[in-house]
Design a protein around this motif. Structure first.
Motif, PDB file in Angstrom:
ATOM      1  N   GLY A   1       0.835  -1.197   0.000  1.00  0.00           N
ATOM      2  CA  GLY A   1       0.000   0.000   0.000  1.00  0.00           C
ATOM      3  C   GLY A   1       0.872   1.249   0.000  1.00  0.00           C
ATOM      4  N   PHE A   2       0.554   2.200  -0.860  1.00  0.00           N
ATOM      5  CA  PHE A   2       1.314   3.441  -0.935  1.00  0.00           C
ATOM      6  C   PHE A   2       0.451   4.577  -0.418  1.00  0.00           C
ATOM      7  N   ARG A   3       1.039   5.421   0.383  1.00  0.00           N
ATOM      8  CA  ARG A   3       0.257   6.512   0.951  1.00  0.00           C
ATOM      9  C   ARG A   3      -0.014   7.564  -0.116  1.00  0.00           C
ATOM     10  N   ARG A   4      -1.065   8.299   0.056  1.00  0.00           N
ATOM     11  CA  ARG A   4      -1.498   9.309  -0.899  1.00  0.00           C
ATOM     12  C   ARG A   4      -0.414  10.367  -1.078  1.00  0.00           C
ATOM     13  N   GLY A   5      -0.155  10.719  -2.342  1.00  0.00           N
ATOM     14  CA  GLY A   5       0.843  11.737  -2.635  1.00  0.00           C
ATOM     15  C   GLY A   5       2.225  11.175  -2.898  1.00  0.00           C
ATOM     16  N   THR A   6       2.397   9.859  -2.859  1.00  0.00           N
ATOM     17  CA  THR A   6       3.708   9.257  -3.098  1.00  0.00           C
ATOM     18  C   THR A   6       4.196   9.543  -4.515  1.00  0.00           C
ATOM     19  N   THR A   7       3.289   9.425  -5.483  1.00  0.00           N
ATOM     20  CA  THR A   7       3.636   9.705  -6.867  1.00  0.00           C
ATOM     21  C   THR A   7       3.076  11.069  -7.238  1.00  0.00           C
ATOM     22  N   THR A   8       3.957  11.964  -7.639  1.00  0.00           N
ATOM     23  CA  THR A   8       3.500  13.306  -8.003  1.00  0.00           C
ATOM     24  C   THR A   8       3.433  13.445  -9.514  1.00  0.00           C
ATOM     25  N   TRP A   9       2.619  14.381  -9.965  1.00  0.00           N
ATOM     26  CA  TRP A   9       2.553  14.690 -11.385  1.00  0.00           C
ATOM     27  C   TRP A   9       2.623  16.197 -11.554  1.00  0.00           C
ATOM     28  N   LYS A  10       3.081  16.583 -12.737  1.00  0.00           N
ATOM     29  CA  LYS A  10       3.311  18.012 -12.962  1.00  0.00           C
ATOM     30  C   LYS A  10       2.063  18.727 -13.440  1.00  0.00           C
ATOM     31  N   THR A  11       1.307  18.108 -14.344  1.00  0.00           N
ATOM     32  CA  THR A  11       0.093  18.760 -14.847  1.00  0.00           C
ATOM     33  C   THR A  11      -1.044  17.754 -14.874  1.00  0.00           C
TER      34      THR A  11
END
Length: 178
Positions: free
Chosen positions: A157-167
């Motif tokens: 399980g990955f916590r929210r916000g682990t992977t960011t996006w630019k747009t």
């Protein structure tokens, strides 16, 4: 097939079902992605057909279709014999003879499907078989489960916000034509 039977007043043959299916698939020129194996027993004996998505057909003593069919066909080609049903003639009881014939055929089918499962990533994880006789059919679900999914060692399980996006861009898929 029931409507055909009521219309003609006769029990339909397996070849009739095959013809109706292949004509429907040919009409759609392969756009109906159905690769079918059709088997049955009628007044002329047992039949086994393959019906390809574009409508062509084959009638063979053993058939395979689908993504794991090459591996399954290799097992059938190496294990099937024309006298497969006659191998246990020395057994005294006819019932025992039929059970051995059925078990030999079922073991070959299980080996073929298992080969398809292990040699193709898209072929599922369990072996189902259908035994068709002149008196009826017997559906065997989960005869073997050679590739069961196991419990993972850890939780991923990955916590929210682990992977960011630019747009971020969201488009409406419905286009109004005025």
């Amino acid at each position: 097939m029931e409507l055909h039977s009521l219309s003609t007043g006769r029990t339909p043959r397996v070849v009739t079902a095959m013809t109706m299916l292949k004509q429907m698939l040919f009409r759609y020129q392969g756009h109906v992605g159905a690769a079918l194996v059709l088997g049955g027993v009628d007044s002329t004996g047992p039949h086994l057909f393959t019906i390809h998505p574009h409508g062509s057909t084959d009638k063979l003593p053993y058939v395979t279709m689908g993504s794991g069919s090459l591996a399954a066909m290799a097992v059938f080609e190496s294990g099937w014999t024309k006298d497969m049903e006659v191998r246990h003639v020395q057994i005294q009881s006819k019932l025992t003879l039929i059970i051995h014939q059925r078990q030999d055929a079922l073991n070959l089918v299980k080996a073929a499907i298992s080969a398809g499962i292990f040699n193709d990533l898209g072929s599922g994880s369990n072996v189902d078989a259908c035994i068709i006789t002149g008196t009826g059919t017997e559906m065997l679900r989960n005869v073997e489960m050679p590739n069961q999914r196991v419990q993972k060692e850890r939780s991923y399980g990955f916590r929210r916000g682990t992977t960011t996006w630019k747009t971020e861009s969201v488009r409406d898929l419905v286009v109004d034509e005025d």
